[in-house]
Design a protein around this motif. Structure first.
Motif, short mmCIF file in Angstrom:
data_model
loop_
_atom_site.label_atom_id
_atom_site.label_comp_id
_atom_site.label_asym_id
_atom_site.label_seq_id
_atom_site.Cartn_x
_atom_site.Cartn_y
_atom_site.Cartn_z
N LEU A 222 -14.52 -10.73 4.39
CA LEU A 222 -13.23 -10.20 4.85
C LEU A 222 -12.75 -9.08 3.93
O LEU A 222 -12.32 -8.02 4.39
N ASP A 223 -12.87 -9.30 2.63
CA ASP A 223 -12.51 -8.26 1.65
C ASP A 223 -13.31 -6.99 1.87
O ASP A 223 -12.77 -5.88 1.92
N ALA A 224 -14.63 -7.17 2.00
CA ALA A 224 -15.53 -6.03 2.12
C ALA A 224 -15.23 -5.22 3.38
O ALA A 224 -15.22 -3.98 3.36
N LEU A 225 -14.98 -5.91 4.49
CA LEU A 225 -14.70 -5.23 5.75
C LEU A 225 -13.39 -4.45 5.66
O LEU A 225 -13.30 -3.31 6.11
N GLU A 226 -12.37 -5.06 5.07
CA GLU A 226 -11.05 -4.44 5.04
C GLU A 226 -10.97 -3.27 4.06
O GLU A 226 -10.04 -2.47 4.13
N THR A 227 -11.93 -3.17 3.15
CA THR A 227 -11.91 -2.04 2.21
C THR A 227 -12.67 -0.83 2.76
O THR A 227 -12.60 0.24 2.17
N LEU A 228 -13.37 -0.98 3.87
CA LEU A 228 -14.07 0.16 4.48
C LEU A 228 -13.05 1.11 5.10
O LEU A 228 -12.13 0.70 5.79
N ASP A 229 -13.25 2.39 4.86
CA ASP A 229 -12.27 3.40 5.28
C ASP A 229 -12.03 3.43 6.78
O ASP A 229 -10.93 3.72 7.23
N ASP A 230 -13.07 3.16 7.57
CA ASP A 230 -12.95 3.30 9.02
C ASP A 230 -12.31 2.10 9.71
O ASP A 230 -11.98 2.16 10.89
N ILE A 231 -12.12 1.00 8.99
CA ILE A 231 -11.70 -0.25 9.62
C ILE A 231 -10.18 -0.29 9.77
O ILE A 231 -9.43 -0.05 8.82
N GLN A 232 -9.75 -0.61 10.98
CA GLN A 232 -8.32 -0.70 11.28
C GLN A 232 -7.81 -2.13 11.26
O GLN A 232 -6.71 -2.40 10.78
N SER A 233 -8.57 -3.07 11.77
CA SER A 233 -8.15 -4.46 11.75
C SER A 233 -9.37 -5.38 11.76
O SER A 233 -10.43 -5.01 12.26
#
Length: 250
Positions: A222-233
């Protein structure tokens, strides 16, 4: 009717991480772009845009950045790399489902970043539709937790909604996305301070995470996904108890 939302607890704890990692400006700017794209660039007639702008201003985003994001959303700002909304789906450790919304100018880059994040934490990025059926899109209105729950129920009936969760010091009211503005206005009318309105993917079924290692992998993903620049939710159907959350060192 009332219940304790473990996912809401996870979401709130991760919000603190978001702030620490400096992703707030980019995430709120993308929210403005999406709202303007779907409902037009006039905040007076676009509740989602108005809400996104209010959040951006509260976070200290300069007006020129807000105006630029609106222009991107409405297509009035020239750009060599148009942004595209893409939804990704996958599984984390323990069979936990993840539904991810992205705003990207390069699908291949975003997919590669997501695949790497999933693989590192024992999961896998799946095909479109592999977990999407497990989630429904809802509107969520967050208000300060009511002192008088019976009076709160009367306000909810006036707003024509009946589903809510009380989480710590807030109440989260669920409604159809199209009803967000009406529900927010009704709760304001009854004297409840609306803290936030948002679209949120909510799971139809949940996966109870009961061991520390699986919980650690799920939260790290969850941390890794949310730190990606392109991810909105990012949404997941994981349920992690408060006691286990306290044990996990992410």
């Amino acid at each position: 009717m009332a219940g304790h939302s473990k996912w809401a607890n996870i979401k709130r704890q991760k919000a603190r991480v978001d702030a620490q990692k400096g992703k707030v400006f980019a995430r709120l700017s993308r929210a403005i772009i999406i709202a303007a794209r779907h409902g037009g660039g006039d905040p007076a007639g676009n509740f989602q845009l108005r809400s996104a702008i209010e959040k951006a201003k509260a976070a200290g985003i300069p007006n020129e950045n807000i105006e630029r994001a609106i222009a991107k959303g409405t297509g009035t700002l020239d750009s060599d790399a148009p942004l595209e909304e893409v939804r990704y789906e996958g599984y984390g450790a323990g069979g936990v489902a993840f539904l991810i919304e992205a705003l990207t100018d390069n699908r291949n880059r975003t997919a590669a970043d997501l695949r790497a994040a999933f693989n590192k934490q024992g999961g896998n990025l799946g095909e479109t539709g592999c977990v999407g059926w497990m989630f429904d899109l809802w509107g969520v209105v967050t208000v300060a937790a009511p002192h008088d729950e019976e009076a709160f129920l009367e306000a909810l009936l006036a707003a024509e909604v009946e589903t809510y969760d009380i989480v710590a010091d807030v109440a989260e009211v669920r409604c159809p996305v199209a009803a967000l503005e009406a529900v927010s206005n009704t709760l304001n009318h009854y004297g409840y301070h609306v803290l936030e309105t948002e679209r949120r993917w909510l799971s139809l079924n949940t996966v109870e995470v009961s061991d520390e290692e699986t919980a650690r992998r799920v939260l790290r993903l969850l941390d890794a996904l949310e730190t990606l620049d392109d991810i909105q939710s990012v949404a997941t159907n994981a349920v992690i108890s408060d006691a286990l959350m306290e044990m996990v060192d992410v």
